[in-house]
Design a protein around this motif. Structure first.
Motif, PDB file in Angstrom:
ATOM      1  N   ILE A   4      -2.188   4.014   2.319  1.00  0.00           N
ATOM      2  CA  ILE A   4      -0.962   3.364   2.773  1.00  0.00           C
ATOM      3  C   ILE A   4      -1.145   2.756   4.156  1.00  0.00           C
ATOM      4  CG2 ILE A   4       1.405   3.844   3.549  1.00  0.00           C
ATOM      5  CD1 ILE A   4       1.694   5.729   1.192  1.00  0.00           C
ATOM      6  N   SER A   5      -1.895   3.425   5.008  1.00  0.00           N
ATOM      7  CA  SER A   5      -2.098   2.930   6.369  1.00  0.00           C
ATOM      8  C   SER A   5      -3.270   1.961   6.460  1.00  0.00           C
ATOM      9  CB  SER A   5      -2.303   4.096   7.339  1.00  0.00           C
ATOM     10  OG  SER A   5      -3.400   4.897   6.940  1.00  0.00           O
ATOM     11  N   GLY A   6      -3.877   1.625   5.313  1.00  0.00           N
ATOM     12  CA  GLY A   6      -4.927   0.613   5.286  1.00  0.00           C
ATOM     13  C   GLY A   6      -6.338   1.140   5.344  1.00  0.00           C
ATOM     14  N   ASP A   7      -6.536   2.449   5.282  1.00  0.00           N
ATOM     15  CA  ASP A   7      -7.882   3.014   5.308  1.00  0.00           C
ATOM     16  C   ASP A   7      -8.709   2.425   4.157  1.00  0.00           C
ATOM     17  OD1 ASP A   7      -9.739   5.392   4.095  1.00  0.00           O
ATOM     18  OD2 ASP A   7      -9.713   5.452   6.279  1.00  0.00           O
ATOM     19  N   ALA A   8      -9.823   1.795   4.500  1.00  0.00           N
ATOM     20  CA  ALA A   8     -10.605   1.048   3.507  1.00  0.00           C
ATOM     21  C   ALA A   8     -11.186   1.950   2.433  1.00  0.00           C
ATOM     22  CB  ALA A   8     -11.712   0.263   4.207  1.00  0.00           C
ATOM     23  N   ASP A   9     -11.725   3.100   2.846  1.00  0.00           N
ATOM     24  CA  ASP A   9     -12.320   4.005   1.862  1.00  0.00           C
ATOM     25  C   ASP A   9     -11.259   4.537   0.904  1.00  0.00           C
ATOM     26  OD1 ASP A   9     -14.814   3.660   2.984  1.00  0.00           O
ATOM     27  OD2 ASP A   9     -14.725   5.491   4.200  1.00  0.00           O
ATOM     28  N   ALA A  10     -10.090   4.874   1.447  1.00  0.00           N
ATOM     29  CA  ALA A  10      -9.011   5.387   0.599  1.00  0.00           C
ATOM     30  C   ALA A  10      -8.538   4.321  -0.383  1.00  0.00           C
ATOM     31  CB  ALA A  10      -7.846   5.853   1.469  1.00  0.00           C
ATOM     32  N   ARG A  11      -8.411   3.115   0.088  1.00  0.00           N
ATOM     33  CA  ARG A  11      -7.954   2.047  -0.808  1.00  0.00           C
ATOM     34  C   ARG A  11      -9.003   1.725  -1.871  1.00  0.00           C
ATOM     35  NH1 ARG A  11      -3.165  -0.067   0.542  1.00  0.00           N
ATOM     36  NH2 ARG A  11      -3.475  -1.903  -0.787  1.00  0.00           N
ATOM     37  N   ALA A  12     -10.269   1.843  -1.502  1.00  0.00           N
ATOM     38  CA  ALA A  12     -11.329   1.643  -2.495  1.00  0.00           C
ATOM     39  C   ALA A  12     -11.253   2.721  -3.577  1.00  0.00           C
ATOM     40  CB  ALA A  12     -12.696   1.653  -1.804  1.00  0.00           C
ATOM     41  N   HIS A  13     -11.030   3.957  -3.156  1.00  0.00           N
ATOM     42  CA  HIS A  13     -10.865   5.065  -4.112  1.00  0.00           C
ATOM     43  C   HIS A  13      -9.654   4.825  -5.003  1.00  0.00           C
ATOM     44  CE1 HIS A  13     -10.235   9.212  -5.555  1.00  0.00           C
ATOM     45  NE2 HIS A  13      -8.978   9.066  -5.156  1.00  0.00           N
ATOM     46  N   ASN A  14      -8.519   4.520  -4.393  1.00  0.00           N
ATOM     47  CA  ASN A  14      -7.282   4.353  -5.160  1.00  0.00           C
ATOM     48  C   ASN A  14      -7.343   3.162  -6.104  1.00  0.00           C
ATOM     49  OD1 ASN A  14      -6.276   6.528  -3.724  1.00  0.00           O
ATOM     50  ND2 ASN A  14      -5.072   5.283  -2.302  1.00  0.00           N
ATOM     51  N   SER A  15      -8.094   2.128  -5.712  1.00  0.00           N
ATOM     52  CA  SER A  15      -8.153   0.911  -6.518  1.00  0.00           C
ATOM     53  C   SER A  15      -8.802   1.137  -7.877  1.00  0.00           C
ATOM     54  CB  SER A  15      -8.906  -0.186  -5.763  1.00  0.00           C
ATOM     55  OG  SER A  15     -10.295   0.115  -5.674  1.00  0.00           O
ATOM     56  N   LYS A  16      -9.526   2.230  -8.009  1.00  0.00           N
ATOM     57  CA  LYS A  16     -10.194   2.548  -9.283  1.00  0.00           C
ATOM     58  C   LYS A  16      -9.297   3.365 -10.212  1.00  0.00           C
ATOM     59  CE  LYS A  16     -14.837   2.668  -7.210  1.00  0.00           C
ATOM     60  NZ  LYS A  16     -14.471   2.359  -5.818  1.00  0.00           N
ATOM     61  N   LEU A  17      -8.095   3.702  -9.745  1.00  0.00           N
ATOM     62  CA  LEU A  17      -7.236   4.625 -10.493  1.00  0.00           C
ATOM     63  C   LEU A  17      -6.018   3.918 -11.071  1.00  0.00           C
ATOM     64  CD1 LEU A  17      -7.314   7.603  -7.968  1.00  0.00           C
ATOM     65  CD2 LEU A  17      -8.716   7.299 -10.016  1.00  0.00           C
ATOM     66  N   ARG A  18      -5.714   4.270 -12.316  1.00  0.00           N
ATOM     67  CA  ARG A  18      -4.508   3.798 -12.988  1.00  0.00           C
ATOM     68  C   ARG A  18      -3.493   4.939 -13.019  1.00  0.00           C
ATOM     69  NH1 ARG A  18      -4.307  -0.475 -16.234  1.00  0.00           N
ATOM     70  NH2 ARG A  18      -3.116   0.631 -17.841  1.00  0.00           N
ATOM     71  N   VAL A  19      -2.259   4.634 -12.664  1.00  0.00           N
ATOM     72  CA  VAL A  19      -1.207   5.644 -12.560  1.00  0.00           C
ATOM     73  C   VAL A  19      -0.032   5.238 -13.440  1.00  0.00           C
ATOM     74  CG1 VAL A  19       0.384   6.821 -10.988  1.00  0.00           C
ATOM     75  CG2 VAL A  19      -1.885   6.131 -10.174  1.00  0.00           C
ATOM     76  N   LEU A  20       0.481   6.189 -14.227  1.00  0.00           N
ATOM     77  CA  LEU A  20       1.687   5.976 -15.031  1.00  0.00           C
ATOM     78  C   LEU A  20       2.797   6.852 -14.472  1.00  0.00           C
ATOM     79  CD1 LEU A  20       3.443   5.183 -17.503  1.00  0.00           C
ATOM     80  CD2 LEU A  20       2.239   6.960 -18.807  1.00  0.00           C
ATOM     81  N   ILE A  21       3.941   6.245 -14.207  1.00  0.00           N
ATOM     82  CA  ILE A  21       5.108   6.965 -13.689  1.00  0.00           C
ATOM     83  C   ILE A  21       6.232   6.837 -14.700  1.00  0.00           C
ATOM     84  CG2 ILE A  21       6.829   7.051 -11.847  1.00  0.00           C
ATOM     85  CD1 ILE A  21       4.475   5.655 -10.123  1.00  0.00           C
ATOM     86  N   THR A  22       6.653   7.967 -15.286  1.00  0.00           N
ATOM     87  CA  THR A  22       7.778   7.921 -16.215  1.00  0.00           C
ATOM     88  C   THR A  22       9.081   8.095 -15.439  1.00  0.00           C
ATOM     89  OG1 THR A  22       7.977  10.290 -16.726  1.00  0.00           O
ATOM     90  CG2 THR A  22       6.280   9.048 -17.924  1.00  0.00           C
ATOM     91  N   GLY A  23      10.153   7.536 -15.984  1.00  0.00           N
ATOM     92  CA  GLY A  23      11.423   7.595 -15.268  1.00  0.00           C
ATOM     93  C   GLY A  23      11.377   6.805 -13.978  1.00  0.00           C
ATOM     94  N   ALA A  24      10.703   5.654 -14.010  1.00  0.00           N
ATOM     95  CA  ALA A  24      10.491   4.877 -12.792  1.00  0.00           C
ATOM     96  C   ALA A  24      11.761   4.216 -12.282  1.00  0.00           C
ATOM     97  CB  ALA A  24       9.415   3.815 -13.022  1.00  0.00           C
ATOM     98  N   GLY A  25      12.831   4.295 -13.053  1.00  0.00           N
ATOM     99  CA  GLY A  25      14.109   3.789 -12.575  1.00  0.00           C
ATOM    100  C   GLY A  25      14.947   4.838 -11.878  1.00  0.00           C
ATOM    101  N   GLY A  26      14.493   6.094 -11.898  1.00  0.00           N
ATOM    102  CA  GLY A  26      15.246   7.189 -11.305  1.00  0.00           C
ATOM    103  C   GLY A  26      14.900   7.413  -9.843  1.00  0.00           C
ATOM    104  N   SER A  27      15.542   8.402  -9.242  1.00  0.00           N
ATOM    105  CA  SER A  27      15.386   8.629  -7.803  1.00  0.00           C
ATOM    106  C   SER A  27      13.945   8.972  -7.419  1.00  0.00           C
ATOM    107  CB  SER A  27      16.331   9.750  -7.351  1.00  0.00           C
ATOM    108  OG  SER A  27      17.677   9.351  -7.477  1.00  0.00           O
TER     109      SER A  27
END
Length: 340
Positions: A154-177
């Motif tokens: 979130i703060s722009g860390d390059a290594d973290a964003r490289a790690h996260n960029s390889k991951l697919r995330v599914l969020i159910t109830g994405a319209g809820g709180s």
């Protein structure tokens, strides 16, 4: 450190019988700090949590005997007194989620502990700050503490964003709180794909929050969506719905992936036809961490985001507020004004 002119008695609401959801307004002595972490906080507002009034019956071991049964686990308010070693001082505007075993926030003053506290987001008013801690903590920890995304993306860390960029995330109830916040957090952290399951009315909001793919549950099930294309499988499922959506999460998660739910145990709803093994499949409870809320406040202020609020009601309407939440009639958080 203390604020002068504190009252000796306050208005408080009690759940007198843990087996009943009826609440009663009483006059009680103002609570007294008793430990080195205890802050006396003047409550501005609190928000009911679904199922809260049944927790003591469902999880009796979590609650001390003869406890002061004041509901309301999340709130915002102003520090009235603080212990000498505290980073918070009288007059600080804070928001927090209390551990449920402690007397809650449906009263004019309550005791809050150092670890639970954070300065409230500057861009939120009192009602908005009240409606924020529980949902954001649940989403944040589901992705970053319990899940597999790296929050420093979130703060722009390059290594973290490289790690996260390889991951697919599914969020159910994405319209809820909870789900709506999770979409914001996952997208901001740089997840490679953010798949949002929601109804037609929430599709545009999910896309605006950063969802890269949408499953409209009114048109298609998660299982149907996953079966159409094997490349759609995800590394992390964050379930905010339970039931058939949680069961279908097994169809969408990869072998050795992670399936988390805030509602129920994924293993209890695993379809018999599923043979894949996961790195983790569990139901989790959020932790009352002020450190997380500090980071969340910075995130909210930087992006100008707001919680979903169904309604803001007067203190005297506490019973109607809890009834609405318990009957699942609220679309977003219900905020009870204590001193707004």
């Amino acid at each position: 450190m203390a604020t002068a002119n504190l009252p000796t008695t306050i208005r408080a609401v009690y759940q007198q019988d843990p087996k009943l959801t009826t609440l009663k307004l009483v006059q009680t002595p103002i609570p007294q700090p008793a430990g080195p972490q205890d802050h006396l906080v003047k409550i501005k507002g609190t928000s009911p949590c679904l199922g809260e009034l049944g927790w003591e019956v469902s999880f009796p071991d979590l609650f001390p005997p003869n406890r002061e049964r004041v509901p309301g686990t999340e709130a915002a308010g102003i520090i009235a007194t603080s212990p000498p070693s505290s980073p918070f001082k009288p007059g600080d505007e804070v928001y927090f989620r209390l551990h449920a075993r402690f007397p809650g926030c449906l009263r004019e003053y309550t005791i809050v502990h150092t670890e639970e506290l954070a300065l409230k987001p500057k861009t939120l008013d009192w009602a908005e700050a009240t409606a924020t801690p529980l949902s954001t903590l649940t989403a944040w920890q589901g992705l970053f503490s319990k899940g597999i995304l790296n929050k420093t993306g979130i703060s722009g860390d390059a290594d973290a964003r490289a790690h996260n960029s390889k991951l697919r995330v599914l969020i159910t109830g994405a319209g809820g709180s909870v789900g709506a916040w999770a979409v914001h957090f996952a997208a901001a952290a740089g997840a490679g794909a953010v798949v949002a399951q929601c109804g037609s009315a929430n599709v545009e909001a999910a896309k605006k929050a950063g969802a890269t793919e949408i499953i409209d549950y009114k048109k298609q099930s998660i299982a149907e969506w996953a079966q159409e294309d094997a490349s759609r499988e995800v590394d992390l499922v964050l379930d905010c719905v339970g039931g058939s959506s949680l069961a279908a999460g097994w169809s969408a998660v990869k072998e050795n992936g992670v399936l988390l739910s805030v509602v129920a145990s994924p293993d209890d709803l695993k379809p018999e036809s599923v043979t894949k093994k996961l790195a983790k499949s569990t139901w989790y409870l959020m932790d009352c961490k002020g450190d997380d809320l500090k980071e969340i406040a910075d995130f909210i202020d930087a992006r100008g985001l707001k919680p979903q609020i169904d309604s803001v009601v007067e203190f005297e309407d506490f019973q109607a507020a809890y009834d609405k939440v318990e009957q699942k009639k609220a679309k977003g958080k219900v905020v009870i004004k204590v001193d707004i």
